[in-house]
Design an enzyme around this catalytic site. Structure first.
Site, PDB file in Angstrom:
ATOM      1  N   GLU A  77     -10.733  15.613  22.766  1.00 30.94           N
ATOM      2  CA  GLU A  77      -9.976  16.217  23.873  1.00 30.94           C
ATOM      3  C   GLU A  77     -10.281  17.710  24.023  1.00 30.94           C
ATOM      4  O   GLU A  77      -9.981  18.501  23.123  1.00 30.94           O
ATOM      5  CB  GLU A  77      -8.472  16.007  23.647  1.00 30.94           C
ATOM      6  CG  GLU A  77      -7.665  16.440  24.868  1.00 30.94           C
ATOM      7  CD  GLU A  77      -6.166  16.152  24.751  1.00 30.94           C
ATOM      8  OE1 GLU A  77      -5.765  15.426  23.836  1.00 30.94           O
ATOM      9  OE2 GLU A  77      -5.426  16.683  25.592  1.00 30.94           O
ATOM     10  N   LYS A 256       3.476  14.705  21.022  1.00 28.06           N
ATOM     11  CA  LYS A 256       2.055  14.360  21.207  1.00 28.06           C
ATOM     12  C   LYS A 256       1.221  15.631  21.105  1.00 28.06           C
ATOM     13  O   LYS A 256       0.139  15.648  20.527  1.00 28.06           O
ATOM     14  CB  LYS A 256       1.853  13.663  22.557  1.00 28.06           C
ATOM     15  CG  LYS A 256       0.478  13.021  22.748  1.00 28.06           C
ATOM     16  CD  LYS A 256      -0.607  13.968  23.217  1.00 28.06           C
ATOM     17  CE  LYS A 256      -1.951  13.288  23.374  1.00 28.06           C
ATOM     18  NZ  LYS A 256      -3.015  14.202  23.832  1.00 28.06           N
ATOM     19  N   ASP A 272      -5.903   8.869   6.653  1.00 29.40           N
ATOM     20  CA  ASP A 272      -5.405   7.771   7.488  1.00 29.40           C
ATOM     21  C   ASP A 272      -4.432   8.328   8.531  1.00 29.40           C
ATOM     22  O   ASP A 272      -3.258   8.552   8.247  1.00 29.40           O
ATOM     23  CB  ASP A 272      -4.713   6.763   6.554  1.00 29.40           C
ATOM     24  CG  ASP A 272      -4.238   5.520   7.285  1.00 29.40           C
ATOM     25  OD1 ASP A 272      -4.051   5.581   8.517  1.00 29.40           O
ATOM     26  OD2 ASP A 272      -4.032   4.498   6.604  1.00 29.40           O
ATOM     27  N   HIS A 369      -6.127  24.055  30.563  1.00 28.99           N
ATOM     28  CA  HIS A 369      -6.613  22.729  30.202  1.00 28.99           C
ATOM     29  C   HIS A 369      -7.751  22.309  31.116  1.00 28.99           C
ATOM     30  O   HIS A 369      -8.810  21.914  30.675  1.00 28.99           O
ATOM     31  CB  HIS A 369      -5.438  21.759  30.348  1.00 28.99           C
ATOM     32  CG  HIS A 369      -5.601  20.504  29.574  1.00 28.99           C
ATOM     33  ND1 HIS A 369      -5.678  20.481  28.208  1.00 28.99           N
ATOM     34  CD2 HIS A 369      -5.695  19.211  29.973  1.00 28.99           C
ATOM     35  CE1 HIS A 369      -5.793  19.234  27.800  1.00 28.99           C
ATOM     36  NE2 HIS A 369      -5.823  18.445  28.858  1.00 28.99           N
TER      37      HIS A 369
HETATM   38  P1  NDP Z   1      -7.686   4.940  -3.367  1.00 29.57           P
HETATM   39  O1  NDP Z   1      -7.281   3.710  -4.070  1.00 29.57           O
HETATM   40  O2  NDP Z   1      -9.008   4.997  -2.700  1.00 29.57           O
HETATM   41  O3  NDP Z   1      -7.608   6.250  -4.264  1.00 29.57           O
HETATM   42  C1  NDP Z   1      -6.681   6.500  -5.211  1.00 29.57           C
HETATM   43  C2  NDP Z   1      -7.357   6.471  -6.567  1.00 29.57           C
HETATM   44  O4  NDP Z   1      -8.029   7.702  -6.833  1.00 29.57           O
HETATM   45  C3  NDP Z   1      -6.380   6.348  -7.678  1.00 29.57           C
HETATM   46  O5  NDP Z   1      -5.968   5.009  -7.819  1.00 29.57           O
HETATM   47  C4  NDP Z   1      -7.141   6.874  -8.858  1.00 29.57           C
HETATM   48  O6  NDP Z   1      -7.958   5.839  -9.373  1.00 29.57           O
HETATM   49  C5  NDP Z   1      -8.090   7.898  -8.263  1.00 29.57           C
HETATM   50  N1  NDP Z   1      -7.757   9.288  -8.624  1.00 29.57           N
HETATM   51  C6  NDP Z   1      -8.608  10.199  -9.154  1.00 29.57           C
HETATM   52  N2  NDP Z   1      -8.010  11.391  -9.347  1.00 29.57           N
HETATM   53  C7  NDP Z   1      -6.723  11.250  -8.958  1.00 29.57           C
HETATM   54  C8  NDP Z   1      -5.590  12.115  -8.916  1.00 29.57           C
HETATM   55  N3  NDP Z   1      -5.665  13.402  -9.315  1.00 29.57           N
HETATM   56  N4  NDP Z   1      -4.432  11.650  -8.412  1.00 29.57           N
HETATM   57  C9  NDP Z   1      -4.330  10.382  -7.984  1.00 29.57           C
HETATM   58  N5  NDP Z   1      -5.357   9.495  -8.010  1.00 29.57           N
HETATM   59  C10 NDP Z   1      -6.549   9.910  -8.495  1.00 29.57           C
HETATM   60  O7  NDP Z   1      -6.649   5.259  -2.209  1.00 29.57           O
HETATM   61  P2  NDP Z   1      -5.099   5.398  -2.131  1.00 29.57           P
HETATM   62  O8  NDP Z   1      -4.342   4.622  -3.139  1.00 29.57           O
HETATM   63  O9  NDP Z   1      -4.830   6.850  -2.039  1.00 29.57           O
HETATM   64  O10 NDP Z   1      -4.840   4.705  -0.718  1.00 29.57           O
HETATM   65  C11 NDP Z   1      -5.326   5.288   0.465  1.00 29.57           C
HETATM   66  C12 NDP Z   1      -5.989   4.245   1.337  1.00 29.57           C
HETATM   67  O11 NDP Z   1      -5.121   3.145   1.546  1.00 29.57           O
HETATM   68  C13 NDP Z   1      -6.360   4.769   2.682  1.00 29.57           C
HETATM   69  O12 NDP Z   1      -7.674   4.365   2.972  1.00 29.57           O
HETATM   70  C14 NDP Z   1      -5.376   4.044   3.613  1.00 29.57           C
HETATM   71  O13 NDP Z   1      -5.955   3.893   4.884  1.00 29.57           O
HETATM   72  C15 NDP Z   1      -5.152   2.758   2.920  1.00 29.57           C
HETATM   73  N6  NDP Z   1      -3.936   1.998   3.181  1.00 29.57           N
HETATM   74  C16 NDP Z   1      -2.860   2.477   3.890  1.00 29.57           C
HETATM   75  C17 NDP Z   1      -1.744   1.698   4.104  1.00 29.57           C
HETATM   76  C18 NDP Z   1      -0.594   2.263   4.868  1.00 29.57           C
HETATM   77  O14 NDP Z   1      -0.544   3.454   5.138  1.00 29.57           O
HETATM   78  N7  NDP Z   1       0.419   1.466   5.240  1.00 29.57           N
HETATM   79  C19 NDP Z   1      -1.643   0.335   3.560  1.00 29.57           C
HETATM   80  C20 NDP Z   1      -2.787  -0.028   2.744  1.00 29.57           C
HETATM   81  C21 NDP Z   1      -3.883   0.756   2.592  1.00 29.57           C
HETATM   82  P3  NDP Z   1      -8.205   5.664 -10.920  1.00 29.57           P
HETATM   83  O15 NDP Z   1      -6.854   5.424 -11.496  1.00 29.57           O
HETATM   84  O16 NDP Z   1      -9.095   4.471 -10.993  1.00 29.57           O
HETATM   85  O17 NDP Z   1      -8.834   6.913 -11.420  1.00 29.57           O
END
Ligand code: NDP
Length: 415
Positions: A77, A256, A272, A369
């Protein structure tokens, strides 16, 4: 229907051929799809065809908690980035926008069909420590990141349903996957122990425990525009902010405008934006009526704006590592944590809001705009890079700025 049976089993070439045949795409159109193919994205989403690029620019002049920020924004936009930079400049006095993260937890829910809220509450209170432990054990690394499950509460939804709400500090991630894993483990643990049946377990995007608050001020004198003094503009901004509180029709557009900036940064940071949108708009309705998210008041010789919104963002995880540009964008914005990301995103929302309100109550939104929209009008009319500025110039010189006029001008240039 048969053409697309088991479509997801087809290889890339077959998929594009099938879609091209179905939609009767020309060879050139099909080439547009395949030209932007990125192998890694074929594994990211289902039935992948092509990449779809959006323009990225940067908002400047933003100062948040005393630090100057250059903020990448992804948007199609025109005028959004100009307005964000303009609002940011107005709010850059002293330490700029003061930003504070008020909550650090994501909430998830296990919905239980039961008419006995007292029994369920008693169970949760008695087994609180065990439930926290079960949740943490489902994703033990979260403890390593200084996070973990913090709270469990029961809420009655109606006579038939209750929600067991789990609050988790998800560290530097947005935490959706982590939360859903924890909830499902907790639901398994509860299945034979509680009276009632579990309907579903899923995070909530409502975000009441991940609020971010920003506040910014501008000298009233700085708000003057050609023909209107600053005091009048400030008073009208206050009135506009009041209208967004009392009229949901206006509130929708008011918000918006705020989301124009917020979504653009959220996208640039690989987050997201649907989750952010869902959270923000449900929060805007928290008192039963949809309201404007910001509030502007005059305090002495300053106009002061406040904005509080829920933001479930991730500095890591999700798509942040999938797209190389996210890392570059984090570096451009000098963002090194989820806290800083949340502060900058909310600050852009406030700056965007001020610019929009100021334009609305002074020269009107169309003047600035439309000036910027003329570029897209010229491009839509088919102008090449060399022709855009000529078309825009001639559109500016005449009263009518619409597609037909742009096409007419283009034709005359080419003749
Ligand atoms: P991920 O699972 O990709 O990332 C989180 C992982 O990062 C953790 O599980 C951990 O894995 C690792 N990690 C490394 N360093 C850190 C830290 N300092 N703090 C926390 N975690 C760390 O994603 P999210 O769980 O964040 O979920 C986000 C995704 O989920 C987005 O893509 C979203 O679109 C999607 N989503 C959204 C929904 C909604 O909003 N309703 C529903 C379902 C999905 P490890 O423990 O292995 O190191």
């Amino acid at each position: 229907m048969g053409t697309f049976k088991h479509f997801y089993h087809r290889d890339y070439q077959e998929r594009t051929d099938l879609v091209s045949e179905f939609a009767q795409l020309s060879k050139e159109q099909q080439a547009q799809l395949t030209l932007d193919y990125q192998q890694k994205n074929d594994h990211l989403i289902e039935n992948y065809l092509t990449d779809y690029a959006l323009p990225e620019g940067v908002a400047v002049n933003l100062v948040v908690n005393g630090d100057e920020k250059v903020v990448p924004m992804v948007t199609e936009e025109p005028s959004v980035i100009a307005a964000a930079s303009n609002g940011a400049r107005l709010l850059s006095r002293d330490n700029g926008i003061e930003a504070k993260v008020l909550g650090h937890n994501l909430m998830g829910q296990i919905v239980v069909k039961t008419d006995n809220v007292n029994l369920l509450t008693g169970f949760v209170n008695t087994h609180f420590d065990k439930m926290i432990e079960v949740a943490n054990q489902a994703h033990p690394s979260i403890l390593k990141y200084d996070g973990g499950a913090k709270e469990v509460r029961v809420r009655q939804l109606d006579e038939t349903y209750c929600s067991i709400d789990l609050f988790v500090n998800v560290g530097e991630a947005m935490g959706a996957n982590m939360m859903n894993t924890m909830l499902e483990a907790l639901a398994d643990f509860l299945t034979d122990k509680i009276e009632g049946t579990i309907l579903m377990s899923i995070l909530s995007n409502y975000g009441e425990d991940s609020l971010v608050q920003v506040q910014g001020a501008v000298s009233v004198a700085k708000l003057s525009t050609a023909g209107i003094d600053g005091q009048t503009v400030a008073k009208q901004i206050v009135a506009a902010s009041h209208i967004a509180q009392i009229d949901p029709y206006r509130a929708a557009t008011h918000n918006k405008g705020i989301m124009n900036g917020i979504d653009a940064v959220v996208m640039a940071m690989g987050n997201d934006w649907r989750a952010v949108e869902a959270g923000v708009h449900s929060f805007a309705s928290q008192n039963g009526q949809y309201r404007g998210l910001s509030d502007w008041q005059i305090d002495g010789n300053k106009l002061v704006g406040k904005l509080t919104i829920p933001l479930s963002l991730g500095f890591i995880g999700g798509a942040t590592k999938v797209f190389d540009k996210v890392k570059v964008n984090q570096q451009i914005a000098k963002i090194t944590s989820k806290k800083e990301l949340s502060e900058v995103v909310a600050a852009i929302g406030l700056a965007q809001n001020l610019a929009a309100l100021k334009a609305l109550v002074s020269e009107g939104i169309q003047k600035g705009h439309m000036g910027l929209q003329l570029n897209s009008l010229a491009i839509t009319a088919g102008a090449t890079e060399d022709e855009v500025s000529q078309v825009v110039q001639q559109l500016k010189e005449q009263h009518q700025a619409d597609l037909a006029s742009a096409e007419k001008i283009l034709k005359s240039i080419r003749n």
